[in-house]
Design a protein around this motif. Structure first.
Motif, mmCIF file in Angstrom:
data_model
loop_
_atom_site.group_PDB
_atom_site.id
_atom_site.type_symbol
_atom_site.label_atom_id
_atom_site.label_comp_id
_atom_site.label_asym_id
_atom_site.label_seq_id
_atom_site.Cartn_x
_atom_site.Cartn_y
_atom_site.Cartn_z
ATOM 1 N N TRP A 173 0.829 -1.218 0.000
ATOM 2 C CA TRP A 173 0.000 0.000 0.000
ATOM 3 C C TRP A 173 0.854 1.256 0.000
ATOM 4 O O TRP A 173 0.572 2.196 -0.746
ATOM 5 C CB TRP A 173 -0.925 -0.015 1.221
ATOM 6 C CG TRP A 173 -1.809 1.188 1.285
ATOM 7 C CD1 TRP A 173 -2.985 1.378 0.607
ATOM 8 C CD2 TRP A 173 -1.601 2.367 2.059
ATOM 9 N NE1 TRP A 173 -3.512 2.617 0.909
ATOM 10 C CE2 TRP A 173 -2.686 3.247 1.811
ATOM 11 C CE3 TRP A 173 -0.602 2.770 2.959
ATOM 12 C CZ2 TRP A 173 -2.798 4.493 2.407
ATOM 13 C CZ3 TRP A 173 -0.714 4.008 3.557
ATOM 14 C CH2 TRP A 173 -1.799 4.865 3.283
ATOM 15 N N SER A 174 1.925 1.299 0.796
ATOM 16 C CA SER A 174 2.765 2.493 0.868
ATOM 17 C C SER A 174 3.390 2.826 -0.481
ATOM 18 O O SER A 174 3.417 3.989 -0.902
ATOM 19 C CB SER A 174 3.881 2.311 1.908
ATOM 20 O OG SER A 174 3.376 2.301 3.203
ATOM 21 N N THR B 57 0.624 4.069 -2.837
ATOM 22 C CA THR B 57 0.077 5.347 -2.395
ATOM 23 C C THR B 57 1.064 6.479 -2.609
ATOM 24 O O THR B 57 0.695 7.563 -3.087
ATOM 25 C CB THR B 57 -0.326 5.262 -0.916
ATOM 26 O OG1 THR B 57 -1.363 4.288 -0.776
ATOM 27 C CG2 THR B 57 -0.822 6.598 -0.402
#
Length: 245
Positions: A217-218, A221
């Motif tokens: 996710w990081s 994102t």
């Protein structure tokens, strides 16, 4: 779970569609039901542009980053925040023209988003597939020209609708206890929450049935936020009568 909760929890973005039209009566009913969404002070500050022209769809697909599903979807709608009718109401009541207040911009954008989410949920309830298209903001000026949008109207995002030709797996969201804070915002857990979620998403990507990849996710994102700043948006919105105060 009841059907609404089931539909909400099983949402996935659909980008592949079979060649089958959506009955016009069904589409209109879905839009009518979507209008049941809450609206700030009941101003209903949104409009939808149903894009039927193939050439226009092709141009929008290109400027959105080559999103071909804009062309193949049975329907492509552009969701607009629309203060034009609101401004007329103000003039009709001798209260003056709108002045580009930030509050009005927020109200119109939220109105459009709430209605669009209602529309997507309704579409999924009748087994249609859908995906929002934020990429139209890559060149909102060209989109506005193609759709002949007047001042006090801007394209927020697009929406593809069609009968699915694929059923991708549902991505796991943040756990509820990550996004739900008690009385005050708890900053102490932010880093560990993200680290744990990164592990969960990485595991999902490596084990899902199709399009496996190594990511989290990081990574996604950070790339999405830092590489899609769209710094042209402020000047564009101000030129259309938004965010001037």
């Amino acid at each position: 779970m009841n059907p609404i909760l089931e539909a909400q929890s099983s949402h996935r973005s659909i980008r592949q569609y079979i060649d089958k039209p959506i009955d016009v009566n069904l589409l209109h009913k879905l839009i009518e039901c979507a209008q049941g969404a809450a609206s700030s002070s009941f101003i209903q500050s949104y409009s939808l542009i149903q894009v039927n022209n193939k050439n226009t769809r092709e141009k929008i697909a290109t400027l959105a980053g080559g999103q071909k599903w804009i062309e193949s979807a049975a329907e492509f709608l552009v969701i607009c925040a629309d203060l034009r009718r609101v401004e007329y109401a103000c003039l009709k009541q001798n209260l003056g023209a709108l002045e580009g207040n930030t509050e009005h911009f927020i109200a119109a954008t939220v109105d459009a988003a709430l209605m669009a989410q209602n529309l997507m949920l309704g579409a999924e309830s009748v087994e249609l597939g859908a995906v929002f298209i934020g990429g139209i903001r890559n060149d909102p000026k060209l989109v506005s020209e193609l759709l002949q949008l007047p001042d006090q109207v801007y394209p927020v995002f697009g929406l593809c609708l069609g009968w699915p030709d694929a059923q991708p797996e549902v991505k796991p969201r943040f756990p509820v206890d990550v996004i739900l804070h008690q009385d005050v915002y708890d900053s102490s857990r932010s880093e560990s929450d993200v680290d744990n979620y990164d592990d969960q998403i990485q595991n999902y990507y490596t084990q899902r049935g199709e399009n496996q990849k190594t990511s989290n996710w990081s990574e996604q994102t950070a790339n999405a936020v830092q590489k899609k700043k769209r710094e042209h948006m402020l000047a564009f919105l101000q030129a259309r009568g938004f965010l001037n105060r």
